[in-house]
Design an enzyme around this catalytic site. Sequence first.
Site, PDB file in Angstrom:
ATOM      1  N   HIS A 121      24.550 -34.278 -62.029  1.00  0.00           N
ATOM      2  CA  HIS A 121      23.503 -34.853 -61.200  1.00  0.00           C
ATOM      3  C   HIS A 121      23.974 -36.155 -60.875  1.00  0.00           C
ATOM      4  O   HIS A 121      23.475 -36.866 -59.813  1.00  0.00           O
ATOM      5  CB  HIS A 121      22.059 -35.020 -61.802  1.00  0.00           C
ATOM      6  CG  HIS A 121      22.125 -35.985 -63.162  1.00  0.00           C
ATOM      7  ND1 HIS A 121      22.961 -35.689 -64.213  1.00  0.00           N
ATOM      8  CD2 HIS A 121      21.553 -37.127 -63.248  1.00  0.00           C
ATOM      9  CE1 HIS A 121      22.727 -36.556 -65.128  1.00  0.00           C
ATOM     10  NE2 HIS A 121      21.920 -37.576 -64.640  1.00  0.00           N
ATOM     11  N   ASP A 134      16.532 -34.176 -71.399  1.00  0.00           N
ATOM     12  CA  ASP A 134      17.145 -35.334 -71.436  1.00  0.00           C
ATOM     13  C   ASP A 134      16.404 -36.450 -72.361  1.00  0.00           C
ATOM     14  O   ASP A 134      15.247 -36.742 -72.201  1.00  0.00           O
ATOM     15  CB  ASP A 134      17.124 -36.009 -69.787  1.00  0.00           C
ATOM     16  CG  ASP A 134      18.560 -36.209 -69.312  1.00  0.00           C
ATOM     17  OD1 ASP A 134      19.409 -36.643 -70.032  1.00  0.00           O
ATOM     18  OD2 ASP A 134      18.523 -35.616 -68.155  1.00  0.00           O
ATOM     19  N   ASP A 165      20.889 -39.823 -72.573  1.00  0.00           N
ATOM     20  CA  ASP A 165      21.253 -40.710 -71.532  1.00  0.00           C
ATOM     21  C   ASP A 165      21.909 -42.064 -71.818  1.00  0.00           C
ATOM     22  O   ASP A 165      21.206 -42.733 -72.486  1.00  0.00           O
ATOM     23  CB  ASP A 165      20.083 -40.678 -70.472  1.00  0.00           C
ATOM     24  CG  ASP A 165      20.348 -41.466 -69.221  1.00  0.00           C
ATOM     25  OD1 ASP A 165      21.017 -41.104 -68.274  1.00  0.00           O
ATOM     26  OD2 ASP A 165      19.908 -42.791 -69.072  1.00  0.00           O
TER      27      ASP A 165
END
Length: 550
Positions: free
Chosen positions: A330, A101, A200
């Site tokens: 998630h 990420d 992200d």
Amino acid sequence: MQELKKDWWKKEVIYQIYPKSFNDSNEDGIGDLEGIRQKLPYLSDLGVTMIWICPIFKSPMHDNGYDIADYEDIDPQFGTMDDFDLLLNEATKLDIKIILDLVVNHTSDEHEWFQKALADKNSKYRDYYIFKEGKEVPNNWRSQFGGSAWEKVDNEDAYYLHLFGKEQPDLNWENPELRQEIYQMINRWLAKGIAGFRIDSITFIKKDQDFASLPADGADGLVSCKHKTRNRPGIGRFLNELKKETFEKYNCVTIGEASGVNYEDYEEFIGEDGYFSMIFDFHYADIDVESGTDWFKRSHWQAKDFKELLAQSQETIQQAGWAANFIENHDQPRALSKLVHPDFQNARSACGMGALYFFLRGTPFVYQGQELGMINAERRNIEEFDDISSIDNYYRGMEEGYSKEEALHFVNLRSRDNTRSPMPWNNEKYGGFSQVQPWLEMTEEYPTTNTQDSEVISFYQKMIALRQTSEISQTLIHGTIEFLSNVAENVIAYVREYNGERVYSFTNLGTDEEEVIWPKDIEQIFVNTHNNESQDIGNVLSPYQSILFK
């Protein structure tokens, strides 16, 4: 390892790992890198070719690692950089690539840059973030996690911007020196041998520089920050530079978390010269709520609505570039709980939902536990939640006039803790995830739903093998997609075509049996979720049944 083609990532099957909840190797109740390494054989047997690991960087964990204090150190609860190197090395031997990420919209307030910015208002680091001088809050923007997007600086008439938690100050992408620091860090990770990044909140890096207030949209007198900070004009300059300075220098894969991008702009993001290899599309993923951030604004969707959104997504992306296909991650609830009627939340329906999305055009993502047919965790009071946005939505729901029970119900349906509860490996206490109480309570069904006892796992193995190594692999990977319209409202049907070969997928997303007129004589059935691959299927689809055939 052989030289990878330019678009090698089209052939991957990606498995997403939430490290805190995957496997605990040192019995502290928290998953870790060594725990992932121990489970590489499981992932290899499943057939996945790449793993995406959610943030493992040094962090105070206010937002479970999405608040990074040091981009180039591993958080001690996950292990050390040596542990990461060992994991990378062993995964490579099994032909499993690793992506991480990348969180570069904001850092943790404990990052060295922010600490230096606070310590000296005249230092260069003050301009690495977005500070505004004054006695009053600069505007009425609401953060993504609720409350004002501005936090007062102690002992100063000044505020800093945080579009997420107050512990996550936003970086100032207008500053070229800051951008260069970010690019150098990214390149050091790529040089290490990782295969790329999931990126992200990347559509938030460009803010409207007028920092103007807007009319309030909630009982708190605030307005969602996204109108002035998400996918704003001028973001392309930053994203092109990011690609040119980093990703283009390596043959890596990039998957953008690009919420707020209009379909007409998709070519800029994922076209031939796009910013990323692929992006996640949330138009169909957030069907259960009117807004991805306001969970108390529930939608009353029907199967036909989901079908329309999915078809629009796939057909738009086919014109523009490549899709990242998912039904869980998630930040989302479990697909079985979100997309399937409570009376049908079972292993068969889990297989049906898997087959519906897995054979779409694009790279399939599987989130840990999805291959078991896991469901949401029902939590009895707000104290049982860890997720920062769950707690915010609970109190905002009551502020908007809902009762405690209603607010808790909304949060249970949508909480990010639903997919963050620990992975069950067996039916023992704590599901074999750990020998001690895990950091977050497990879902209740793990005695019967775990990796030792799940018909869904073998179904996912079969789907992955069909896509990767079967006679129809080329069609499933490279084929075009077209959705069929002459089917019942509750039936989602599409055809994949490549070099004259056509493969059909039919799924009933409703609770009643549906009659089907098959498009051609059925030559071969590859998937039949409800009848053990029977070649005699009649002309009726059971609720949540999916069939793949040519």
